[in-house]
Design an enzyme around this catalytic site. Structure first.
Site, PDB file in Angstrom:
ATOM      1  N   HIS A 153       0.855  -1.193   0.000  1.00 36.41           N
ATOM      2  CA  HIS A 153       0.000   0.000   0.000  1.00 36.41           C
ATOM      3  C   HIS A 153       0.888   1.239   0.000  1.00 36.41           C
ATOM      4  O   HIS A 153       1.932   1.257   0.613  1.00 36.41           O
ATOM      5  CB  HIS A 153      -0.897   0.019   1.255  1.00 36.41           C
ATOM      6  CG  HIS A 153      -2.078   0.913   1.119  1.00 36.41           C
ATOM      7  ND1 HIS A 153      -1.996   2.261   1.330  1.00 36.41           N
ATOM      8  CD2 HIS A 153      -3.351   0.659   0.728  1.00 36.41           C
ATOM      9  CE1 HIS A 153      -3.180   2.799   1.117  1.00 36.41           C
ATOM     10  NE2 HIS A 153      -4.025   1.855   0.747  1.00 36.41           N
ATOM     11  N   ASP A 212      -7.882  -5.494   0.031  1.00 30.53           N
ATOM     12  CA  ASP A 212      -8.320  -6.356  -1.080  1.00 30.53           C
ATOM     13  C   ASP A 212      -7.920  -7.807  -0.906  1.00 30.53           C
ATOM     14  O   ASP A 212      -8.342  -8.664  -1.678  1.00 30.53           O
ATOM     15  CB  ASP A 212      -7.727  -5.812  -2.393  1.00 30.53           C
ATOM     16  CG  ASP A 212      -8.298  -4.436  -2.691  1.00 30.53           C
ATOM     17  OD1 ASP A 212      -7.524  -3.478  -2.807  1.00 30.53           O
ATOM     18  OD2 ASP A 212      -9.545  -4.315  -2.737  1.00 30.53           O
TER      19      ASP A 212
HETATM   20  C1  SDX Z   1      -6.242   0.055  -2.873  1.00 31.49           C
HETATM   21  O1  SDX Z   1      -4.470   4.548  -2.015  1.00 31.49           O
HETATM   22  C2  SDX Z   1      -5.391   3.934  -1.406  1.00 31.49           C
HETATM   23  O2  SDX Z   1      -5.797   4.323  -0.312  1.00 31.49           O
HETATM   24  C3  SDX Z   1      -6.002   2.778  -2.151  1.00 31.49           C
HETATM   25  C4  SDX Z   1      -6.998   1.927  -1.388  1.00 31.49           C
HETATM   26  C5  SDX Z   1      -8.286   2.679  -1.096  1.00 31.49           C
HETATM   27  O3  SDX Z   1      -8.997   2.295  -0.149  1.00 31.49           O
HETATM   28  O4  SDX Z   1      -8.624   3.585  -1.880  1.00 31.49           O
HETATM   29  O5  SDX Z   1      -6.437   1.494  -0.147  1.00 31.49           O
HETATM   30  C6  SDX Z   1      -7.406   0.685  -2.194  1.00 31.49           C
HETATM   31  O6  SDX Z   1      -5.980   0.381  -3.987  1.00 31.49           O
HETATM   32  C7  SDX Z   1      -5.388  -0.924  -2.117  1.00 31.49           C
HETATM   33  C8  SDX Z   1      -4.146  -1.414  -2.945  1.00 31.49           C
HETATM   34  C9  SDX Z   1      -4.648  -2.517  -3.877  1.00 31.49           C
HETATM   35  N1  SDX Z   1      -3.577  -2.895  -4.859  1.00 31.49           N
HETATM   36  C10 SDX Z   1      -2.956  -4.057  -4.777  1.00 31.49           C
HETATM   37  O7  SDX Z   1      -3.111  -4.880  -3.874  1.00 31.49           O
HETATM   38  C11 SDX Z   1      -2.042  -4.329  -5.964  1.00 31.49           C
HETATM   39  C12 SDX Z   1      -0.687  -4.860  -5.458  1.00 31.49           C
HETATM   40  N2  SDX Z   1       0.014  -3.777  -4.730  1.00 31.49           N
HETATM   41  C13 SDX Z   1       0.937  -2.972  -5.471  1.00 31.49           C
HETATM   42  O8  SDX Z   1       0.680  -2.793  -6.830  1.00 31.49           O
HETATM   43  C14 SDX Z   1       1.422  -1.756  -4.700  1.00 31.49           C
HETATM   44  O9  SDX Z   1       1.704  -2.181  -3.421  1.00 31.49           O
HETATM   45  C15 SDX Z   1       0.533  -0.520  -4.623  1.00 31.49           C
HETATM   46  C16 SDX Z   1       0.105  -0.072  -5.961  1.00 31.49           C
HETATM   47  C17 SDX Z   1      -0.673  -0.806  -3.785  1.00 31.49           C
HETATM   48  C18 SDX Z   1       1.347   0.574  -3.950  1.00 31.49           C
HETATM   49  O10 SDX Z   1       2.382   0.846  -4.797  1.00 31.49           O
HETATM   50  P1  SDX Z   1       3.461   2.003  -4.453  1.00 31.49           P
HETATM   51  O11 SDX Z   1       3.142   2.723  -3.203  1.00 31.49           O
HETATM   52  O12 SDX Z   1       3.662   2.819  -5.684  1.00 31.49           O
HETATM   53  O13 SDX Z   1       4.713   1.190  -4.080  1.00 31.49           O
HETATM   54  P2  SDX Z   1       5.728   0.667  -5.132  1.00 31.49           P
HETATM   55  O14 SDX Z   1       4.988   0.120  -6.330  1.00 31.49           O
HETATM   56  O15 SDX Z   1       6.739   1.727  -5.365  1.00 31.49           O
HETATM   57  O16 SDX Z   1       6.348  -0.563  -4.349  1.00 31.49           O
HETATM   58  C19 SDX Z   1       7.383  -0.356  -3.444  1.00 31.49           C
HETATM   59  C20 SDX Z   1       8.253  -1.594  -3.608  1.00 31.49           C
HETATM   60  C21 SDX Z   1       8.604  -1.899  -5.061  1.00 31.49           C
HETATM   61  O17 SDX Z   1       9.858  -2.544  -5.074  1.00 31.49           O
HETATM   62  P3  SDX Z   1      11.179  -1.644  -5.414  1.00 31.49           P
HETATM   63  O18 SDX Z   1      10.869  -0.867  -6.693  1.00 31.49           O
HETATM   64  O19 SDX Z   1      11.360  -0.751  -4.210  1.00 31.49           O
HETATM   65  O20 SDX Z   1      12.263  -2.667  -5.576  1.00 31.49           O
HETATM   66  O21 SDX Z   1       7.522  -2.749  -3.139  1.00 31.49           O
HETATM   67  C22 SDX Z   1       7.331  -3.649  -4.228  1.00 31.49           C
HETATM   68  C23 SDX Z   1       7.578  -2.899  -5.513  1.00 31.49           C
HETATM   69  O22 SDX Z   1       8.061  -3.762  -6.523  1.00 31.49           O
HETATM   70  N3  SDX Z   1       5.949  -4.092  -4.140  1.00 31.49           N
HETATM   71  C24 SDX Z   1       5.540  -5.349  -4.260  1.00 31.49           C
HETATM   72  C25 SDX Z   1       4.156  -5.295  -4.068  1.00 31.49           C
HETATM   73  N4  SDX Z   1       3.765  -4.039  -3.864  1.00 31.49           N
HETATM   74  C26 SDX Z   1       4.884  -3.302  -3.921  1.00 31.49           C
HETATM   75  N5  SDX Z   1       6.204  -6.515  -4.490  1.00 31.49           N
HETATM   76  C27 SDX Z   1       5.436  -7.630  -4.556  1.00 31.49           C
HETATM   77  N6  SDX Z   1       4.077  -7.663  -4.367  1.00 31.49           N
HETATM   78  C28 SDX Z   1       3.413  -6.502  -4.123  1.00 31.49           C
HETATM   79  N7  SDX Z   1       2.097  -6.532  -3.946  1.00 31.49           N
END
Ligand code: SDX
Length: 435
Positions: free
Chosen positions: A312, A370
């Site tokens: 998140h 989720d």
């Molecule tokens: C919702 O914003 C909100 O409040 C949203 C929400 C709401 O109520 O409105 O809470 C609802 O959207 C919840 C999130 C649902 N999405 C997912 O579950 C999809 C999987 N999660 C990711 O795509 C990600 O965690 C996000 C999109 C939720 C957050 O992404 P960020 O903050 O942009 O973080 P990032 O992509 O920069 O990740 C940081 C690191 C990365 O690695 P590095 O580049 O530092 O090496 O963590 C890794 C990412 O690769 N990472 C994951 C991961 N999520 C982040 N690695 C594996 N699995 C994951 N799920």
């Protein structure tokens, strides 16, 4: 009209090109202070750069507070755990819209208004027949909610507080009807009209699952679980879809168009589409013994696979809604006598392994709302394709409360970010024969 509540909290000094600039710092009631950079470009001819807005406050808001480090979520100061335990979704709608919990009379007036707006214009029903039967419910929701602006001209003047309130009540009241109609249309079953003697969530479940051929009795335990799930999804500060609604609203677009824009943004798998994607991921993993293979893939920088329902932008601790969601999963499974749901076993084991894994610990990746919602919604009888539509149903009140706040904000102006241009410098046109 909203009044500014942020208070001055000193200044921050920026040194840039042998000059220094004192920027005012603002403090809210909770959370980090904000450096007010509104005058920076005019004074220093420089932009700040923040794609994804990881360090940017886009507005001042009284509605929802999230402490990502401590896993805290408050709606108008009330914790999500208290609201999930003691409140109901319609009362939370009142709280988000009007700022305080309603007294008996206020709740009765609000309940009556919402109840008497649940029907949609009969011609709107023919809209559905333009879609293929296998259209994704979110495609239908985007289209039909946007079309509401063609039916309710008497509540599209955003400068009239009365019209804004009617539009808000219409959207909260009609979104369950539209979501249920999207489901019925995909099933080839007749639409079911709302009943005014049912509560908000009971009405929705009946419109979704009742058929004309027999009586439908709402299961109160399942209705309570659904209602709590709606509470958990109602608002979440300036997330992507809420920011979309605010940006659309900042141009003066009507509320129905703004909510349709929010639905479109929520659909993405990185946002509200994650509940559908998380369930598909659990189904693909299938059994506990295949979890290590997927954990490895999630950690592989060359594999764009991510654990859906994990991570998140704001929560760097456990999403409090995920815990509450897990509790709803157990309540639904117990009521339905489901004792060995294989996907719940996979989800619990996946969480256990991930939370011990250095990669997830170092990146502070925890289950989000989720992660458990999909298995719960499937047990309630919804097809995977309806999961994000249910998220949109619940989030409509949050979007509309944030939209109202944006309209009433004395600092409000059209949202228009700038850019760091890295394209071609000016160059002369070259005629075709010389290329
Ligand atoms: C919702 O914003 C909100 O409040 C949203 C929400 C709401 O109520 O409105 O809470 C609802 O959207 C919840 C999130 C649902 N999405 C997912 O579950 C999809 C999987 N999660 C990711 O795509 C990600 O965690 C996000 C999109 C939720 C957050 O992404 P960020 O903050 O942009 O973080 P990032 O992509 O920069 O990740 C940081 C690191 C990365 O690695 P590095 O580049 O530092 O090496 O963590 C890794 C990412 O690769 N990472 C994951 C991961 N999520 C982040 N690695 C594996 N699995 C994951 N799920």
């Amino acid at each position: 009209m909203n009044v500014r509540k942020a208070v001055p909290a000193g200044t921050a000094t920026l040194a840039y090109r042998d000059k220094s600039y004192d920027l005012p710092v603002l403090a809210g009631t909770e959370g980090p202070n904000a450096i007010d950079i509104r005058k920076l470009y005019g004074e220093a001819d420089v932009f700040t750069y923040d794609p994804g807005f990881t360090s940017t406050a886009s507005c001042e808001s009284d509605i929802t507070f999230i402490d990502g480090e401590r896993g805290i979520l408050l709606y108008r100061g009330y914790s999500i755990d208290d609201l999930a335990q003691h409140s109901c979704f319609l009362e939370v709608c009142y709280l988000l819209l009007y700022g305080n919990l309603p007294d008996k009379r206020q709740m009765a007036v609000f309940h009556r208004s919402i109840t008497h707006h649940t029907m949609v214009h009969e011609q709107l029903a023919s809209f559905f027949h333009g879609f293929r039967r296998d259209a994704h419910p979110m495609a239908i929701m985007c289209g039909v909610v946007g079309a509401l602006s063609a039916f309710y001209h008497d509540s599209t003047d955003i400068n009239d507080p009365k019209q804004r309130e009617i539009a808000s009540h219409r959207l909260i009241a009609k979104i369950p009807t539209i979501a249920a109609m999207a489901y019925k249309y995909s099933m080839g079953q007749p639409f079911v009209y709302p009943l005014n003697n049912l509560g908000y969530t009971e009405n929705f479940l009946r419109m979704t699952f009742a058929v004309p051929a027999e009586e439908y009795k709402v299961n109160p335990v399942l209705a309570k679980a659904m209602d709590t799930i709606f509470i958990l999804h109602a608002d979440h500060e300036q997330n992507a879809s809420t920011s979309t609604v605010r940006l659309a609203g900042s141009s003066g677009a009507n509320p129905f168009a703004c909510i349709a824009a929010g639905i479109a943004c929520l659909w993405g798998p990185a946002h509200g589409g994650a509940n559908e994607a998380a369930l598909k991921m659990l189904e693909e993993i299938g059994t506990v013994d295949r979890i290590p293979e997927y954990i490895k893939r999630a950690k592989d920088p060359n594999d764009n696979f991510r654990l859906m329902g994990f991570g998140h932008r704001v929560y760097k601790n456990y999403d409090p809604r995920a815990k509450a969601m897990q509790a709803q999963a157990h309540a639904v499974f117990d009521e339905l006598g489901i004792h060995d749901e294989p996907l719940l076993k996979v989800a619990l084991e996946l969480e256990r392994i991930a939370l011990q894994d250095e990669y997830f610990i170092s990146k502070k990746l925890y289950p989000n709302i989720d992660f458990y919602s999909g298995i719960t919604l499937r047990a309630l009888g919804f097809p995977t394709s309806m999961f994000t539509a249910l998220f949109a149903l619940a989030r409509t009140v949050g979007w509309i409360a944030q939209w109202q706040e944006m309209i009433e904000d004395p600092d409000q102006k059209i949202g228009r970010p700038r850019q760091l241009y890295t394209g071609q410098k000016r160059r002369a046109y070259v005629p075709m024969e010389d290329r």
